[in-house]
Design a protein around this motif. Structure first.
Motif, mmCIF file in Angstrom:
data_model
loop_
_atom_site.group_PDB
_atom_site.id
_atom_site.type_symbol
_atom_site.label_atom_id
_atom_site.label_comp_id
_atom_site.label_asym_id
_atom_site.label_seq_id
_atom_site.Cartn_x
_atom_site.Cartn_y
_atom_site.Cartn_z
ATOM 1 N N ASP A 130 0.847 -1.191 0.000
ATOM 2 C CA ASP A 130 0.000 0.000 0.000
ATOM 3 C C ASP A 130 0.888 1.249 0.000
ATOM 4 O O ASP A 130 1.665 1.454 0.936
ATOM 5 C CB ASP A 130 -0.897 -0.008 1.241
ATOM 6 N N GLN A 153 6.296 5.117 -6.083
ATOM 7 C CA GLN A 153 5.779 4.216 -7.103
ATOM 8 C C GLN A 153 6.880 3.899 -8.116
ATOM 9 O O GLN A 153 7.600 4.796 -8.573
ATOM 10 C CB GLN A 153 4.571 4.831 -7.799
ATOM 11 N N PRO A 170 0.603 -0.169 -6.474
ATOM 12 C CA PRO A 170 1.178 -0.904 -5.346
ATOM 13 C C PRO A 170 2.628 -1.343 -5.550
ATOM 14 O O PRO A 170 3.277 -1.743 -4.582
ATOM 15 C CB PRO A 170 0.265 -2.143 -5.227
ATOM 16 N N ARG A 176 -9.715 -2.208 0.147
ATOM 17 C CA ARG A 176 -8.549 -1.390 -0.204
ATOM 18 C C ARG A 176 -7.622 -2.156 -1.147
ATOM 19 O O ARG A 176 -7.132 -1.603 -2.134
ATOM 20 C CB ARG A 176 -7.797 -1.003 1.074
ATOM 21 N N TYR A 206 -9.167 -2.308 -4.558
ATOM 22 C CA TYR A 206 -9.087 -0.998 -5.213
ATOM 23 C C TYR A 206 -7.698 -0.756 -5.785
ATOM 24 O O TYR A 206 -7.557 -0.364 -6.952
ATOM 25 C CB TYR A 206 -9.446 0.101 -4.216
ATOM 26 N N LEU A 207 -6.682 -1.008 -4.986
ATOM 27 C CA LEU A 207 -5.314 -0.766 -5.446
ATOM 28 C C LEU A 207 -4.973 -1.633 -6.656
ATOM 29 O O LEU A 207 -4.334 -1.164 -7.602
ATOM 30 C CB LEU A 207 -4.324 -1.017 -4.316
ATOM 31 N N THR A 208 -5.381 -2.888 -6.626
ATOM 32 C CA THR A 208 -5.062 -3.776 -7.750
ATOM 33 C C THR A 208 -5.883 -3.454 -8.992
ATOM 34 O O THR A 208 -5.550 -3.918 -10.084
ATOM 35 C CB THR A 208 -5.275 -5.248 -7.360
#
Length: 219
Positions: free
Chosen positions: A128, A139, A155, A207, A210-212
């Motif tokens: 995260d 990132q 991520p 969460r 969502y991130l993936t």
């Protein structure tokens, strides 16, 4: 509540293995998905060639193991076809009742420093961004580095241990094959542990999903 200053870090020993696998299950159960397989991953990882024993640490409080971090070797395949060795860590596990006390942070910062002393240049992980930014991760897209399937993924986080070590590497990040576990084998392994109920729709799982979902083609 016990202070985070009382956590003592030391290398994991063979006699710790089952204890650490149990705490890993406790730490990850129902976090990213119903159930978890991180305890099985840890079990098979220790005997994999990619595993780095010098970076396998546990955290103890009053003689009780409450946290663990492990590292593996990984690779960036740049766009010219050249391989660059980097590190990856995970699972990073802390018993739920000891979370929020800085134990995970202490494990990460301690092993980051050792990794640099050992001569490693960079660490890439999946995690995260809101959590790992505190350790200097950004990132991987910032370095034009994407996933193995050539996607930019928020991520996918990168940290230069040596400044500039990733600045001229553009390509794809590959975790070691040990991370691609057999779900059936993981399920059988879990049967040797106390069984826990499965839950879905938890905030941490939302969460994770969502991130993936934010991956986009690397162009």
């Amino acid at each position: 509540m016990t202070s985070k200053l009382e956590a003592i870090l030391r290398k994991e020993q063979p006699e710790d293995y089952r204890i650490v696998e149990e705490l890993t299950k406790e730490a990850f159960w129902n976090q990213n998905m119903p159930g978890c397989d991180e305890h099985y991953l840890l079990h098979i990882m220790r005997s994999a060639p990619c595993f780095i024993k010098d970076l396998d640490y546990v955290a103890e409080i009053d003689g009780k193991i409450v946290g663990n971090i492990v590292y593996t070797k990984a690779t960036i395949l740049d766009d010219s076809g050249k391989h660059h060795e980097v590190l990856s860590f995970g699972p990073v596990s802390v018993l739920p009742e000891y979370q929020g006390m800085g134990i995970g942070s202490k494990l990460i910062e301690h092993t980051k420093a050792i990794a640099k002393e050992l001569g490693y240049n960079a660490i890439l992980i999946y995690g995260d961004p809101d959590y790992y930014c505190r350790f200097g991760f950004v990132q991987a897209e910032s370095f034009k580095i994407g996933t193995a399937d050539n996607m930019y993924a928020p991520p996918l986080q990168a940290l230069e241990l040596i400044p500039g070590s990733l600045s001229n590497i553009k390509g794809r990040f590959f975790e070691d094959a040990v991370y691609h576990i057999d779900p059936a084998a993981a399920k059988e392994f879990d049967k040797t542990f106390p069984q826990k109920g499965l839950r879905d729709g938890l905030p941490s799982q939302d969460r994770f999903r969502y991130l993936t979902s934010l991956n986009r083609p690397r162009i």
